[in-house]
Design a protein around this motif. Structure first.
Motif, PDB file in Angstrom:
ATOM      1  N   THR A 133     -12.039   4.107  -5.395  1.00  0.00           N
ATOM      2  CA  THR A 133     -12.032   2.472  -4.108  1.00  0.00           C
ATOM      3  C   THR A 133     -10.494   2.817  -3.002  1.00  0.00           C
ATOM      4  OG1 THR A 133     -14.000   1.089  -4.527  1.00  0.00           O
ATOM      5  CG2 THR A 133     -11.919   0.851  -3.133  1.00  0.00           C
ATOM      6  N   ALA A 134      -9.954   2.870  -4.453  1.00  0.00           N
ATOM      7  CA  ALA A 134      -8.374   3.183  -3.763  1.00  0.00           C
ATOM      8  C   ALA A 134      -8.260   4.298  -3.391  1.00  0.00           C
ATOM      9  CB  ALA A 134      -7.016   3.668  -5.101  1.00  0.00           C
ATOM     10  N   ARG A 135      -8.739   5.714  -3.353  1.00  0.00           N
ATOM     11  CA  ARG A 135      -8.679   6.557  -3.321  1.00  0.00           C
ATOM     12  C   ARG A 135      -9.013   6.575  -1.537  1.00  0.00           C
ATOM     13  NH1 ARG A 135     -11.079  12.940  -4.271  1.00  0.00           N
ATOM     14  NH2 ARG A 135     -10.613  13.779  -2.553  1.00  0.00           N
ATOM     15  N   ALA A 136     -10.432   6.325  -1.589  1.00  0.00           N
ATOM     16  CA  ALA A 136     -11.206   5.562   0.067  1.00  0.00           C
ATOM     17  C   ALA A 136      -9.845   5.543   0.870  1.00  0.00           C
ATOM     18  CB  ALA A 136     -12.497   5.506  -0.153  1.00  0.00           C
ATOM     19  N   ALA A 137      -9.582   4.097   0.223  1.00  0.00           N
ATOM     20  CA  ALA A 137      -8.077   3.293   1.398  1.00  0.00           C
ATOM     21  C   ALA A 137      -7.417   4.270   2.119  1.00  0.00           C
ATOM     22  CB  ALA A 137      -8.091   2.182   0.926  1.00  0.00           C
ATOM     23  N   ILE A 138      -6.884   5.009   1.074  1.00  0.00           N
ATOM     24  CA  ILE A 138      -6.417   6.057   1.494  1.00  0.00           C
ATOM     25  C   ILE A 138      -6.878   7.268   2.066  1.00  0.00           C
ATOM     26  CG2 ILE A 138      -4.435   8.123   0.501  1.00  0.00           C
ATOM     27  CD1 ILE A 138      -3.885   6.592  -2.237  1.00  0.00           C
ATOM     28  N   ASP A 139      -7.791   7.683   2.012  1.00  0.00           N
ATOM     29  CA  ASP A 139      -8.545   8.352   2.527  1.00  0.00           C
ATOM     30  C   ASP A 139      -8.763   7.871   4.248  1.00  0.00           C
ATOM     31  OD1 ASP A 139      -8.338  10.058   0.843  1.00  0.00           O
ATOM     32  OD2 ASP A 139     -10.572  10.696  -0.067  1.00  0.00           O
ATOM     33  N   GLY A 140      -8.868   7.076   3.928  1.00  0.00           N
ATOM     34  CA  GLY A 140      -9.129   6.471   5.315  1.00  0.00           C
ATOM     35  C   GLY A 140      -7.718   5.943   6.605  1.00  0.00           C
ATOM     36  N   GLY A 141      -6.754   5.722   5.906  1.00  0.00           N
ATOM     37  CA  GLY A 141      -6.200   5.704   6.575  1.00  0.00           C
ATOM     38  C   GLY A 141      -4.950   3.634   6.349  1.00  0.00           C
ATOM     39  N   LEU A 142      -5.956   3.474   5.331  1.00  0.00           N
ATOM     40  CA  LEU A 142      -5.359   1.900   5.338  1.00  0.00           C
ATOM     41  C   LEU A 142      -4.431   2.013   5.067  1.00  0.00           C
ATOM     42  CD1 LEU A 142      -8.371   0.120   3.679  1.00  0.00           C
ATOM     43  CD2 LEU A 142      -7.702   0.948   6.010  1.00  0.00           C
ATOM     44  N   ILE A 143      -3.291   2.399   4.351  1.00  0.00           N
ATOM     45  CA  ILE A 143      -1.896   2.480   4.414  1.00  0.00           C
ATOM     46  C   ILE A 143      -0.752   4.053   4.693  1.00  0.00           C
ATOM     47  CG2 ILE A 143      -2.067   1.915   1.526  1.00  0.00           C
ATOM     48  CD1 ILE A 143      -1.417   4.580   0.770  1.00  0.00           C
ATOM     49  N   GLY A 144      -1.371   4.501   5.917  1.00  0.00           N
ATOM     50  CA  GLY A 144      -1.128   5.416   6.509  1.00  0.00           C
ATOM     51  C   GLY A 144      -0.673   6.873   5.448  1.00  0.00           C
ATOM     52  N   ARG A 145       0.541   7.524   6.103  1.00  0.00           N
ATOM     53  CA  ARG A 145       0.805   8.999   5.663  1.00  0.00           C
ATOM     54  C   ARG A 145       1.232   8.138   3.508  1.00  0.00           C
ATOM     55  NH1 ARG A 145       5.327  13.254   7.633  1.00  0.00           N
ATOM     56  NH2 ARG A 145       6.171  10.592   7.661  1.00  0.00           N
ATOM     57  N   PRO A 146       0.878   8.387   3.055  1.00  0.00           N
ATOM     58  CA  PRO A 146       1.154   7.817   1.174  1.00  0.00           C
ATOM     59  C   PRO A 146       2.455   9.066   1.228  1.00  0.00           C
ATOM     60  CG  PRO A 146      -0.902   9.741   1.340  1.00  0.00           C
ATOM     61  CD  PRO A 146      -0.308   9.312   3.394  1.00  0.00           C
ATOM     62  N   MET A 147       3.509   7.928   0.574  1.00  0.00           N
ATOM     63  CA  MET A 147       4.683   8.527   0.053  1.00  0.00           C
ATOM     64  C   MET A 147       4.967   8.836  -0.850  1.00  0.00           C
ATOM     65  SD  MET A 147       5.781   9.544   3.701  1.00  0.00           S
ATOM     66  CE  MET A 147       7.684   9.596   2.907  1.00  0.00           C
ATOM     67  N   SER A 148       4.855   7.921  -1.777  1.00  0.00           N
ATOM     68  CA  SER A 148       5.215   7.644  -2.991  1.00  0.00           C
ATOM     69  C   SER A 148       4.354   7.331  -3.610  1.00  0.00           C
ATOM     70  CB  SER A 148       6.804   7.039  -3.284  1.00  0.00           C
ATOM     71  OG  SER A 148       7.037   5.839  -3.089  1.00  0.00           O
ATOM     72  N   ALA A 149       3.984   7.142  -5.512  1.00  0.00           N
ATOM     73  CA  ALA A 149       3.425   6.660  -6.260  1.00  0.00           C
ATOM     74  C   ALA A 149       4.191   6.370  -7.203  1.00  0.00           C
ATOM     75  CB  ALA A 149       2.418   7.353  -6.523  1.00  0.00           C
ATOM     76  N   SER A 150       3.791   4.689  -8.561  1.00  0.00           N
ATOM     77  CA  SER A 150       4.591   4.991  -9.693  1.00  0.00           C
ATOM     78  C   SER A 150       3.135   4.220 -10.518  1.00  0.00           C
ATOM     79  CB  SER A 150       5.664   3.638  -9.543  1.00  0.00           C
ATOM     80  OG  SER A 150       4.576   2.376  -9.085  1.00  0.00           O
ATOM     81  N   ILE A 256      -1.208   1.436 -10.991  1.00  0.00           N
ATOM     82  CA  ILE A 256      -0.748   2.721 -10.852  1.00  0.00           C
ATOM     83  C   ILE A 256      -0.258   1.328  -8.912  1.00  0.00           C
ATOM     84  CG2 ILE A 256      -0.950   4.544  -8.881  1.00  0.00           C
ATOM     85  CD1 ILE A 256      -3.265   5.235 -11.387  1.00  0.00           C
ATOM     86  N   GLU A 257       0.627   1.738  -8.092  1.00  0.00           N
ATOM     87  CA  GLU A 257       0.891   1.516  -7.046  1.00  0.00           C
ATOM     88  C   GLU A 257       1.334   2.634  -6.383  1.00  0.00           C
ATOM     89  OE1 GLU A 257       2.765  -3.077  -7.431  1.00  0.00           O
ATOM     90  OE2 GLU A 257       3.964  -1.460  -6.542  1.00  0.00           O
ATOM     91  N   VAL A 258       0.512   2.779  -4.664  1.00  0.00           N
ATOM     92  CA  VAL A 258       0.232   3.440  -4.498  1.00  0.00           C
ATOM     93  C   VAL A 258       1.154   3.452  -2.861  1.00  0.00           C
ATOM     94  CG1 VAL A 258      -0.657   5.496  -2.838  1.00  0.00           C
ATOM     95  CG2 VAL A 258      -1.434   4.963  -5.283  1.00  0.00           C
ATOM     96  N   HIS A 259       2.803   4.122  -2.322  1.00  0.00           N
ATOM     97  CA  HIS A 259       3.109   3.213  -0.881  1.00  0.00           C
ATOM     98  C   HIS A 259       2.965   4.304   0.259  1.00  0.00           C
ATOM     99  CE1 HIS A 259       5.043   0.325  -3.859  1.00  0.00           C
ATOM    100  NE2 HIS A 259       5.078   0.990  -4.790  1.00  0.00           N
ATOM    101  N   GLY A 260       2.572   3.577   0.837  1.00  0.00           N
ATOM    102  CA  GLY A 260       2.628   4.747   2.395  1.00  0.00           C
ATOM    103  C   GLY A 260       3.637   4.147   3.622  1.00  0.00           C
ATOM    104  N   GLU A 261       3.417   4.580   4.852  1.00  0.00           N
ATOM    105  CA  GLU A 261       4.093   3.952   6.253  1.00  0.00           C
ATOM    106  C   GLU A 261       3.608   2.525   6.504  1.00  0.00           C
ATOM    107  OE1 GLU A 261       5.687   7.579   8.362  1.00  0.00           O
ATOM    108  OE2 GLU A 261       3.299   8.037   8.275  1.00  0.00           O
ATOM    109  N   THR A 262       1.616   2.723   6.415  1.00  0.00           N
ATOM    110  CA  THR A 262       2.057   1.016   6.959  1.00  0.00           C
ATOM    111  C   THR A 262       1.256  -0.005   5.692  1.00  0.00           C
ATOM    112  OG1 THR A 262      -0.251   1.843   7.768  1.00  0.00           O
ATOM    113  CG2 THR A 262       1.415   2.084   8.950  1.00  0.00           C
ATOM    114  N   GLY A 263       1.260   0.107   4.802  1.00  0.00           N
ATOM    115  CA  GLY A 263       0.573  -0.624   2.948  1.00  0.00           C
ATOM    116  C   GLY A 263       0.656   0.293   1.943  1.00  0.00           C
TER     117      GLY A 263
END
Length: 369
Positions: A133-150, A256-263
């Motif tokens: 579900t997290a992958r689908a959210a990333i691929d669907g643009g919900l956080i914009g371009r992913p920049m980093s993760a922890s 895990i946290e994934v940080h993008g430009e918009t979320g």
């Protein structure tokens, strides 16, 4: 629909019960043979699975009706058993990690390719609704371009509950090789392959005390670093930081946290199939829980082997050997970076596995799903 895929299981330790609970009753799989160093244990387990026969490893590998060997031995034996199965013309699905060393892992993949058989490897937890579900959210643009993760895993150590924890603290063990496969596999599903790593590590104690079972109170030596941290540079430019520790007590950090430009996404424990995926969008005021939108619903250990069986001739298995080898190189190269004090580039390249569509439990547990 065809006959069920015939599986032989080697290694009947603690983790085997989770696999057998899934596979013993699955219509696509027929467990026909079981082997363990403890013959009494293999006989006892065989008695609980209709049609299964307890036998030696040699007999199991020689059986012509065994199509796939499920290798649940300790990590130090993964390569030997997998290579023997491949040489016998069997597919292999192995518990994580693929092998203790990268050269051994590469030998498994190369020999399987030459023999025309397939390799799968845990963890398959990342095929559940949590990571997917997290992958689908990333691929669907919900956080914009992913920049980093922890990615963070902190525990006091497995000797508290495991009756024979020696291998966790011997070469080939430690928190990174033991638990890192869950976190790094998830990061690869989320962000793609890794191109380079840098690391640092430490060791809090020289001994550990067994906390359960007949050996309670026995001290065992620690031969590996028990706190490992590093930076993973992904091929897409994203940077992940990872911490795996047997030296802490607890943490409030998201697994895990994934940080993008918009979320930002908070991703659940990759050692589980499910869990809440939470999104904090730019401009918002609170975290929002996302409904499951991808993955094997109510997944359980063994679903990766079922995925491998169903992938035959159609696509690479989602918990496949290529990803497992890349994960293994990421971990062993991170430890090499610790020893040498430098950034090191990886040699393997792998594609992100195919995403898992949202698959209800009644579909993935059915034969012809």
């Amino acid at each position: 629909m065809g006959d069920p895929h015939r599986v032989g299981v080697v290694g009947l330790g603690v983790i085997s019960r989770a696999y057998l609970d899934t596979l013993a009753n699955h219509p696509a799989v027929n467990i026909v043979a079981l082997a363990d160093l403890d013959a009494a244990r293999s006989a006892a387990v065989a008695a609980t699975i209709p049609g299964a026969e307890a036998m030696s490893v040699e007999r199991l590998l020689a059986r012509p009706d065994v199509q796939t060997v499920l290798n649940l031995t300790i990590p130090a034996a993964h390569a030997d058993i997998s290579l023997a199965a491949i040489d016998a013309g069997k597919n292999v699905y192995v518990e994580k990690p693929l092998a203790v060393t990268f050269p051994d892992g590469r030998s498994i993949i190369e020999r399987a390719a030459s023999a025309g058989v397939r390799v799968g490897c845990a963890p398959d937890t990342v095929l559940g609704t949590g990571t997917q579900t997290a992958r689908a959210a990333i691929d669907g643009g919900l956080i914009g371009r992913p920049m980093s993760a922890s990615a963070v895993m902190v525990t006091p150590g497995h000797e508290r509950w495991h009756p024979n924890p020696d291998f966790y603290y011997a070469p080939g063990g430690g928190p990174l090789l033991d638990m890192g496969p869950y976190y790094i596999s998830a990061l690869i599903h989320l962000l793609g392959p890794v191109r380079a790593v840098s690391g640092a590590a430490g060791r809090l104690r020289a001994e550990r005390v067994i906390g359960s079972g007949p050996r309670t109170g026995e001290r065992i030596p620690v031969g590996v670093d028990t706190h490992v941290t590093g930076v993973l540079e992904h091929a897409n430019g994203a940077l992940s930081t990872i911490t795996t520790s047997f030296d802490g007590v607890a943490t409030t950090a998201a697994p895990i946290e994934v940080h993008g430009e918009t979320g930002t996404l908070a991703v659940p424990d990759p050692n589980r199939f499910d869990g809440e995926v939470r999104l904090f969008a730019l401009g918002g005021t609170e975290w929002r829980v996302l409904e499951p939108r991808a993955g094997y619903a109510e997944g359980a250990r063994g679903v990766g082997l079922i995925d491998l069986v169903r992938a035959e001739g159609q696509r690479p298995p989602r918990a496949g050997g290529g990803v497992a080898l890349h994960v293994l190189e990421t971990m062993t190269t991170l430890l090499q970076s610790v020893a040498e004090g430098r950034r090191i580039e990886l040699t393997t390249v792998v594609e992100r596995p195919a995403p898992v569509p949202l698959t209800p439990v009644e579909d993935w547990t059915a034969y012809d799903a």
